[in-house]
Design an enzyme around this catalytic site. Structure first.
Site, PDB file in Angstrom:
ATOM      1  N   LYS A 195      42.975  37.533  48.310  1.00 32.28           N
ATOM      2  CA  LYS A 195      41.638  37.048  47.942  1.00 32.28           C
ATOM      3  C   LYS A 195      41.649  35.514  47.858  1.00 32.28           C
ATOM      4  CE  LYS A 195      40.483  41.387  45.704  1.00 32.28           C
ATOM      5  NZ  LYS A 195      40.216  42.192  44.516  1.00 32.28           N
ATOM      6  N   GLN A 201      40.994  41.456  38.279  1.00 38.23           N
ATOM      7  CA  GLN A 201      41.724  42.418  39.109  1.00 38.23           C
ATOM      8  C   GLN A 201      42.202  43.599  38.263  1.00 38.23           C
ATOM      9  OE1 GLN A 201      41.934  42.083  42.456  1.00 38.23           O
ATOM     10  NE2 GLN A 201      42.956  44.049  42.628  1.00 38.23           N
ATOM     11  N   ASP A 236      32.302  41.784  42.064  1.00 37.83           N
ATOM     12  CA  ASP A 236      32.845  43.112  42.368  1.00 37.83           C
ATOM     13  C   ASP A 236      31.752  44.186  42.281  1.00 37.83           C
ATOM     14  OD1 ASP A 236      35.557  43.365  43.046  1.00 37.83           O
ATOM     15  OD2 ASP A 236      36.207  42.953  40.991  1.00 37.83           O
TER      16      ASP A 236
HETATM   17  N1  GUN Z   1      41.657  47.026  42.033  1.00 36.94           N
HETATM   18  C1  GUN Z   1      41.635  47.782  43.156  1.00 36.94           C
HETATM   19  N2  GUN Z   1      40.583  47.454  43.926  1.00 36.94           N
HETATM   20  C2  GUN Z   1      39.930  46.478  43.274  1.00 36.94           C
HETATM   21  C3  GUN Z   1      38.764  45.710  43.570  1.00 36.94           C
HETATM   22  O1  GUN Z   1      38.089  45.868  44.605  1.00 36.94           O
HETATM   23  N3  GUN Z   1      38.420  44.782  42.641  1.00 36.94           N
HETATM   24  C4  GUN Z   1      39.123  44.598  41.492  1.00 36.94           C
HETATM   25  N4  GUN Z   1      38.699  43.697  40.640  1.00 36.94           N
HETATM   26  N5  GUN Z   1      40.198  45.281  41.197  1.00 36.94           N
HETATM   27  C5  GUN Z   1      40.601  46.209  42.080  1.00 36.94           C
END
Ligand code: GUN
Length: 246
Positions: free
Chosen positions: A14, A58, A81
């Protein structure tokens, strides 16, 4: 938070994507013993910072921390998200600013390959808030007939093998085998697992399924990059919304 190896990889990807598109990103790598109050305080600071347009925590969080409380603490307009209940509710009724990254990335991929789900049987295996549930909703918005399967589903093989579009979001290496897939089906693999040899693999037994279906997404390199692209898109939209730009 903590030292989850998969999270490390996702966060690095990211950050790289932000750099690639020209966004400034800041990482707050907090130790596993951070308290809930400390984490909420950080979220509050970021909510109030004018130079921060998107906030992402995350997941998963280390044991003892309340994921829901953290998600709800993020300002909905910075929730890139789309996990906040306000954004989830808006997706349900089809009036949203942000879509959840993985399901939206999958829809974009289907559009790009001109795969129309209208009237099709779409089966989603997995019912998580992050993927399974919103995935089903986005398919439904495009007039698919949607079935969600999960650990209590009795006749999984029978249901899966009737799918025109099969989305696997189970979190189990090579869970979807050839006998669970209809001839010429579209197979979308959301999994990110390690096989017996420690090699990265999805929820679908790719080698044995690939010749039976019309389309299949590889792991890595399929859904993952689409998730990140959608995150960038959501972040740009958040910045525009916060600055009154159309
Ligand atoms: N953990 C697994 N997939 C994701 C996601 O798309 N966003 C976040 N914040 N955590 C995750």
């Amino acid at each position: 938070m903590g030292d989850d190896p998969a999270s490390r990889v996702y966060v690095n990807n990211k950050k790289k994507a932000c750099e690639f598109v020209g966004f400034k990103s800041e990482e707050f790598a907090l130790p596993a013993d951070t308290t809930q109050d400390e984490l909420l305080k950080l979220v509050d600071e970021l909510n109030n910072r004018k130079d921060i347009n998107g906030i992402l925590c995350q997941l998963p969080l280390p044991k003892g921390l309340d994921e829901n409380a953290v998600i709800e603490a993020i300002s909905p307009i910075k929730d890139v998200d789309a996990f906040h209940k306000q954004n989830v509710g808006r997706i349900m009724i089809g009036d949203y600013d942000f879509l959840p990254c993985t399901p939206a990335g999958i829809m974009e991929m289907l559009h790009d390959y001109k795969i129309n789900v209208d009237g099709k049987n779409c089966v989603v295996i997995g019912r998580s808030n992050i993927v399974g549930k919103p995935m089903a909703m986005l398919l439904l918005h495009e007039n698919a007939t949607v079935t969600i399967c999960h650990s209590h589903t009795k006749n999984l093989k029978e249901i899966a093998s009737g799918a025109d579009v099969l989305v696997a979001a189970v979190g189990k290496a090579k869970f979807v085998t050839e006998d669970m897939v209809k001839e010429n089906a579209v197979v979308i693999d959301v999994g990110m697992n390690r096989d017996e040899k420690g090699k990265l693999c999805g929820d679908v037994d790719f080698e044995n399924v690939k010749d039976k279906c019309s389309f299949i997404t590889p792991v890595p390199g399929g859904v993952g990059p689409m998730t990140i692209a959608t995150l960038m898109k959501n972040t740009l939209k958040a910045a525009k919304l916060q600055n009154g730009i159309d």
